[in-house]
Design a protein around this motif. Structure first.
Motif, PDB file in Angstrom:
ATOM      1  N   VAL A  23      26.629  54.700  17.637  1.00  0.00           N
ATOM      2  CA  VAL A  23      26.730  55.748  16.610  1.00  0.00           C
ATOM      3  C   VAL A  23      27.028  57.083  17.310  1.00  0.00           C
ATOM      4  O   VAL A  23      26.343  57.464  18.254  1.00  0.00           O
ATOM      5  CB  VAL A  23      25.435  55.818  15.783  1.00  0.00           C
ATOM      6  CG1 VAL A  23      25.497  56.964  14.775  1.00  0.00           C
ATOM      7  CG2 VAL A  23      25.198  54.494  15.057  1.00  0.00           C
ATOM      8  N   LYS A  29      27.487  60.182  15.695  1.00  0.00           N
ATOM      9  CA  LYS A  29      27.418  61.332  14.787  1.00  0.00           C
ATOM     10  C   LYS A  29      26.855  62.571  15.492  1.00  0.00           C
ATOM     11  O   LYS A  29      26.309  62.475  16.600  1.00  0.00           O
ATOM     12  CB  LYS A  29      26.586  60.981  13.558  1.00  0.00           C
ATOM     13  CG  LYS A  29      25.110  60.816  13.789  1.00  0.00           C
ATOM     14  CD  LYS A  29      24.466  60.340  12.492  1.00  0.00           C
ATOM     15  CE  LYS A  29      22.999  60.072  12.684  1.00  0.00           C
ATOM     16  NZ  LYS A  29      22.478  59.189  11.625  1.00  0.00           N
ATOM     17  N   TYR A  45      25.195  62.936  19.169  1.00  0.00           N
ATOM     18  CA  TYR A  45      23.793  63.332  19.328  1.00  0.00           C
ATOM     19  C   TYR A  45      23.656  64.522  20.278  1.00  0.00           C
ATOM     20  O   TYR A  45      22.690  64.640  21.038  1.00  0.00           O
ATOM     21  CB  TYR A  45      22.931  62.146  19.798  1.00  0.00           C
ATOM     22  CG  TYR A  45      22.721  61.150  18.682  1.00  0.00           C
ATOM     23  CD1 TYR A  45      21.519  61.078  18.000  1.00  0.00           C
ATOM     24  CD2 TYR A  45      23.751  60.313  18.274  1.00  0.00           C
ATOM     25  CE1 TYR A  45      21.338  60.188  16.952  1.00  0.00           C
ATOM     26  CE2 TYR A  45      23.586  59.432  17.222  1.00  0.00           C
ATOM     27  CZ  TYR A  45      22.379  59.372  16.563  1.00  0.00           C
ATOM     28  OH  TYR A  45      22.216  58.496  15.526  1.00  0.00           O
ATOM     29  N   MET A  91      30.013  55.725   8.207  1.00  0.00           N
ATOM     30  CA  MET A  91      28.747  55.287   7.607  1.00  0.00           C
ATOM     31  C   MET A  91      28.428  55.978   6.289  1.00  0.00           C
ATOM     32  O   MET A  91      27.278  56.163   5.945  1.00  0.00           O
ATOM     33  CB  MET A  91      27.597  55.526   8.582  1.00  0.00           C
ATOM     34  CG  MET A  91      27.750  54.782   9.889  1.00  0.00           C
ATOM     35  SD  MET A  91      26.305  54.975  10.937  1.00  0.00           S
ATOM     36  CE  MET A  91      26.364  56.711  11.255  1.00  0.00           C
ATOM     37  N   ARG A 132      20.324  57.498  -0.538  1.00  0.00           N
ATOM     38  CA  ARG A 132      21.522  58.333  -0.315  1.00  0.00           C
ATOM     39  C   ARG A 132      22.735  57.492  -0.736  1.00  0.00           C
ATOM     40  O   ARG A 132      22.985  57.351  -1.921  1.00  0.00           O
ATOM     41  CB  ARG A 132      21.612  58.758   1.155  1.00  0.00           C
ATOM     42  CG  ARG A 132      20.430  59.621   1.597  1.00  0.00           C
ATOM     43  CD  ARG A 132      20.625  60.290   2.946  1.00  0.00           C
ATOM     44  NE  ARG A 132      21.090  59.394   3.990  1.00  0.00           N
ATOM     45  CZ  ARG A 132      20.965  59.623   5.296  1.00  0.00           C
ATOM     46  NH1 ARG A 132      20.377  60.735   5.712  1.00  0.00           N
ATOM     47  NH2 ARG A 132      21.417  58.778   6.185  1.00  0.00           N
ATOM     48  N   HIS A 146      20.247  50.864   5.508  1.00  0.00           N
ATOM     49  CA  HIS A 146      19.683  51.778   6.511  1.00  0.00           C
ATOM     50  C   HIS A 146      18.220  52.012   6.158  1.00  0.00           C
ATOM     51  O   HIS A 146      17.902  52.337   5.019  1.00  0.00           O
ATOM     52  CB  HIS A 146      20.483  53.091   6.481  1.00  0.00           C
ATOM     53  CG  HIS A 146      20.169  54.019   7.616  1.00  0.00           C
ATOM     54  ND1 HIS A 146      19.937  53.593   8.905  1.00  0.00           N
ATOM     55  CD2 HIS A 146      20.088  55.382   7.661  1.00  0.00           C
ATOM     56  CE1 HIS A 146      19.711  54.643   9.690  1.00  0.00           C
ATOM     57  NE2 HIS A 146      19.792  55.729   8.961  1.00  0.00           N
ATOM     58  N   SER A 169      18.722  50.532  12.945  1.00  0.00           N
ATOM     59  CA  SER A 169      19.060  51.682  13.784  1.00  0.00           C
ATOM     60  C   SER A 169      18.056  51.656  14.943  1.00  0.00           C
ATOM     61  O   SER A 169      17.274  50.712  15.069  1.00  0.00           O
ATOM     62  CB  SER A 169      18.946  52.970  12.982  1.00  0.00           C
ATOM     63  OG  SER A 169      17.660  53.044  12.415  1.00  0.00           O
ATOM     64  N   SER A 170      18.038  52.692  15.759  1.00  0.00           N
ATOM     65  CA  SER A 170      17.197  52.652  16.970  1.00  0.00           C
ATOM     66  C   SER A 170      15.720  52.347  16.691  1.00  0.00           C
ATOM     67  O   SER A 170      15.159  51.433  17.299  1.00  0.00           O
ATOM     68  CB  SER A 170      17.284  53.973  17.738  1.00  0.00           C
ATOM     69  OG  SER A 170      18.599  54.260  18.078  1.00  0.00           O
ATOM     70  N   PRO A 171      15.059  53.097  15.795  1.00  0.00           N
ATOM     71  CA  PRO A 171      13.631  52.831  15.628  1.00  0.00           C
ATOM     72  C   PRO A 171      13.353  51.427  15.101  1.00  0.00           C
ATOM     73  O   PRO A 171      12.326  50.829  15.447  1.00  0.00           O
ATOM     74  CB  PRO A 171      13.167  53.896  14.639  1.00  0.00           C
ATOM     75  CG  PRO A 171      14.387  54.472  14.043  1.00  0.00           C
ATOM     76  CD  PRO A 171      15.511  54.237  14.991  1.00  0.00           C
ATOM     77  N   ARG A 176      22.946  49.335  14.806  1.00  0.00           N
ATOM     78  CA  ARG A 176      23.634  50.636  14.914  1.00  0.00           C
ATOM     79  C   ARG A 176      22.721  51.579  15.688  1.00  0.00           C
ATOM     80  O   ARG A 176      21.642  51.932  15.212  1.00  0.00           O
ATOM     81  CB  ARG A 176      23.899  51.227  13.519  1.00  0.00           C
ATOM     82  CG  ARG A 176      24.818  50.406  12.647  1.00  0.00           C
ATOM     83  CD  ARG A 176      25.074  51.109  11.297  1.00  0.00           C
ATOM     84  NE  ARG A 176      23.855  51.488  10.612  1.00  0.00           N
ATOM     85  CZ  ARG A 176      23.154  50.665   9.828  1.00  0.00           C
ATOM     86  NH1 ARG A 176      23.548  49.419   9.624  1.00  0.00           N
ATOM     87  NH2 ARG A 176      22.047  51.080   9.248  1.00  0.00           N
ATOM     88  N   ILE A 177      23.150  51.988  16.860  1.00  0.00           N
ATOM     89  CA  ILE A 177      22.257  52.723  17.746  1.00  0.00           C
ATOM     90  C   ILE A 177      22.817  54.095  18.098  1.00  0.00           C
ATOM     91  O   ILE A 177      23.973  54.230  18.479  1.00  0.00           O
ATOM     92  CB  ILE A 177      22.035  51.932  19.066  1.00  0.00           C
ATOM     93  CG1 ILE A 177      21.452  50.553  18.779  1.00  0.00           C
ATOM     94  CG2 ILE A 177      21.139  52.727  20.028  1.00  0.00           C
ATOM     95  CD1 ILE A 177      20.087  50.546  18.142  1.00  0.00           C
ATOM     96  N   GLY A 178      21.962  55.105  17.950  1.00  0.00           N
ATOM     97  CA  GLY A 178      22.325  56.448  18.379  1.00  0.00           C
ATOM     98  C   GLY A 178      21.217  57.046  19.225  1.00  0.00           C
ATOM     99  O   GLY A 178      21.308  57.127  20.445  1.00  0.00           O
ATOM    100  N   SER A 179      20.121  57.449  18.565  1.00  0.00           N
ATOM    101  CA  SER A 179      19.080  58.209  19.266  1.00  0.00           C
ATOM    102  C   SER A 179      18.510  57.484  20.481  1.00  0.00           C
ATOM    103  O   SER A 179      18.157  58.128  21.473  1.00  0.00           O
ATOM    104  CB  SER A 179      17.961  58.592  18.296  1.00  0.00           C
ATOM    105  OG  SER A 179      17.412  57.453  17.690  1.00  0.00           O
TER     106      SER A 179
HETATM  107  C1  LIG Z   1      22.201  57.851  12.207  1.00  0.00           C
HETATM  108  C2  LIG Z   1      22.381  56.520  11.677  1.00  0.00           C
HETATM  109  C3  LIG Z   1      22.162  55.398  12.494  1.00  0.00           C
HETATM  110  C4  LIG Z   1      21.648  55.518  13.908  1.00  0.00           C
HETATM  111  O1  LIG Z   1      20.310  55.949  13.888  1.00  0.00           O
HETATM  112  P1  LIG Z   1      19.475  56.168  15.226  1.00  0.00           P
HETATM  113  O2  LIG Z   1      18.077  56.226  14.783  1.00  0.00           O
HETATM  114  O3  LIG Z   1      19.944  57.460  15.801  1.00  0.00           O
HETATM  115  O4  LIG Z   1      19.788  55.034  16.120  1.00  0.00           O
HETATM  116  C5  LIG Z   1      22.396  54.159  11.954  1.00  0.00           C
HETATM  117  N1  LIG Z   1      22.829  54.017  10.677  1.00  0.00           N
HETATM  118  C6  LIG Z   1      23.052  55.070   9.871  1.00  0.00           C
HETATM  119  C7  LIG Z   1      23.525  54.826   8.483  1.00  0.00           C
HETATM  120  C8  LIG Z   1      22.835  56.353  10.339  1.00  0.00           C
HETATM  121  O5  LIG Z   1      23.046  57.410   9.538  1.00  0.00           O
END
Ligand SMILES: *Cc1c(COP(=O)(O)O)cnc(C)c1O
Length: 364
Positions: free
Chosen positions: A29, A31, A35, A79, A132, A161, A200-202, A216-219
């Protein structure tokens, strides 16, 4: 002269741990300017580490990413759904995976693809509690009609999500069940839903069984995610500055706007040109890493006062307290007895998402 220093090796370390932990497709991810690390930097390093699936939150990221970093074969998910024709056209023309989360967004996307004489890939989004984007789980009739009546859309996946995977495993499992239930209903109607994914990450780090077909990984790449997981993620990023002035003040003198702090003894201050404009000095708890502690603090101002929690920085590698209110571009640090001089290096632990875009990123 302030810079935000990002260690590429630490990022690679985190990426490799996450890939191992996920054991399936990792969607990077990108966005919020990757990050705060830099969108193009983060995506390049992810690519070097073998990741070929990416996701963005904004349409404006798509063309530069395709141009600067991603190959035509790398998958790129947006997304959120869109009902804007102009955005749908960009998705169609850049080989993206769109998100369809409403009847209107499906119609706009299908029409854009039809006008271009193409098919466009899309994934269905289910809203299991974040409220959302996405269809509600009970809207299976609408979803089915979209699958059947949009010949220019090729549906390759379905996702949701989670709202509370940092702290609430039970709620996350409820959301997961709601999601899988909807997926099952669609399958029973003979629909090929494609890739099924949610985490997602958590969620990946805190709630086992959420991995499904992809994550889906970002943080987690930044190492700044709320988790009790034993995964040895490294916190990415440090704001680096220098001491500009040393100032000696007498006992009883106050420091900073509003005179919040009064010296209890003769004090040596280091003046550092870092402030709110750089992203420093909000409650520590406002960082992604601290949502839990923010809640705790809101509940207990007295405890907080007694514990004297305060902002700190490192000068020449040693921790020192910030005193007085942080200003827009400056703060004062108590360095009494520490033998600090102008020019000494100041390092501040701060999440990249909180560091102002105006601060230059330096990669080491
Ligand atoms: C931001 C986001 C993620 C990633 O989330 P993290 O907690 O940063 O890994 C995944 N899916 C969606 C829809 C997001 O908005």
């Amino acid at each position: 002269m302030n810079e935000y220093v990002i260690k590429k090796e630490d990022l690679k370390h985190n990426i490799s741990l996450i890939k191992e932990k996920a054991g399936n497709e990792v969607i990077g991810v990108l966005k919020a300017d990757g990050y705060g690390l830099g969108r193009d930097f983060l995506s390049s390093v992810l690519k070097e580490e073998g990741i070929t699936s990416f996701a963005v939150a904004e349409v404006s990221d798509i063309e530069p990413l395709r141009k600067n970093v991603l190959d035509e074969n790398d998958s790129l998910l947006i997304m959120r759904s869109t009902c804007l024709e102009s955005e749908a056209e960009i998705l169609v023309n850049n080989n993206c995976i769109a998100t369809v989360g409403s009847l209107d967004s499906a119609a706009v996307l299908n029409a854009a693809a039809e006008r271009a004489g193409k098919t466009v890939k899309a994934n269905i989004k289910i809203d299991t509690g974040l409220s959302r984007y996405g269809f509600l789980p009970e809207e299976t009739d609408i979803i089915e009609s979209i699958y059947r009546k949009t010949p220019n859309i090729e549906f390759t996946g379905i996702y949701t999500h989670f709202s509370s995977a940092f702290t609430n495993e039970e709620l996350t499992r409820k959301q997961l069940n709601r999601f899988l239930n909807t997926v099952e209903q669609l399958k029973q109607r003979g629909i090929d839903v494609g890739k099924v994914y949610a985490a997602s990450s958590p969620a990946l780090l805190n709630v086992s069984g959420t991995e499904l077909d992809a994550v889906r990984i970002g943080s987690a790449f930044t190492g700044r995610v709320i988790t009790k997981s034993k995964l040895d993620l490294r916190k990415i990023g440090v704001l680096r500055s220098q001491v500009i002035e040393i100032k000696n003040i007498k006992k009883g003198v106050s420091v900073g706007y509003s005179g919040d702090f009064t010296a209890k003894r003769d004090t040596v201050l280091a003046i550092v040109p870092v402030g709110h404009f750089d992203g420093f000095g909000y409650e520590k708890a406002q960082e992604i890493t601290g949502i839990v502690s923010l809640l705790r603090r809101m509940l207990s101002p007295v405890k907080r006062f007694l514990k004297k929690e305060c902002l700190t920085v490192k000068i020449n590698g040693k921790t020192a307290k910030v005193v007085g209110a942080v200003g827009l571009t400056n703060c004062a640090v108590d360095v009494t007895g520490k033998n600090i001089k102008p020019g000494d290096t100041v390092e501040i632990d701060i999440s990249p998402v909180n560091v102002s875009a105006a601060v230059k990123r330096t990669y080491e």
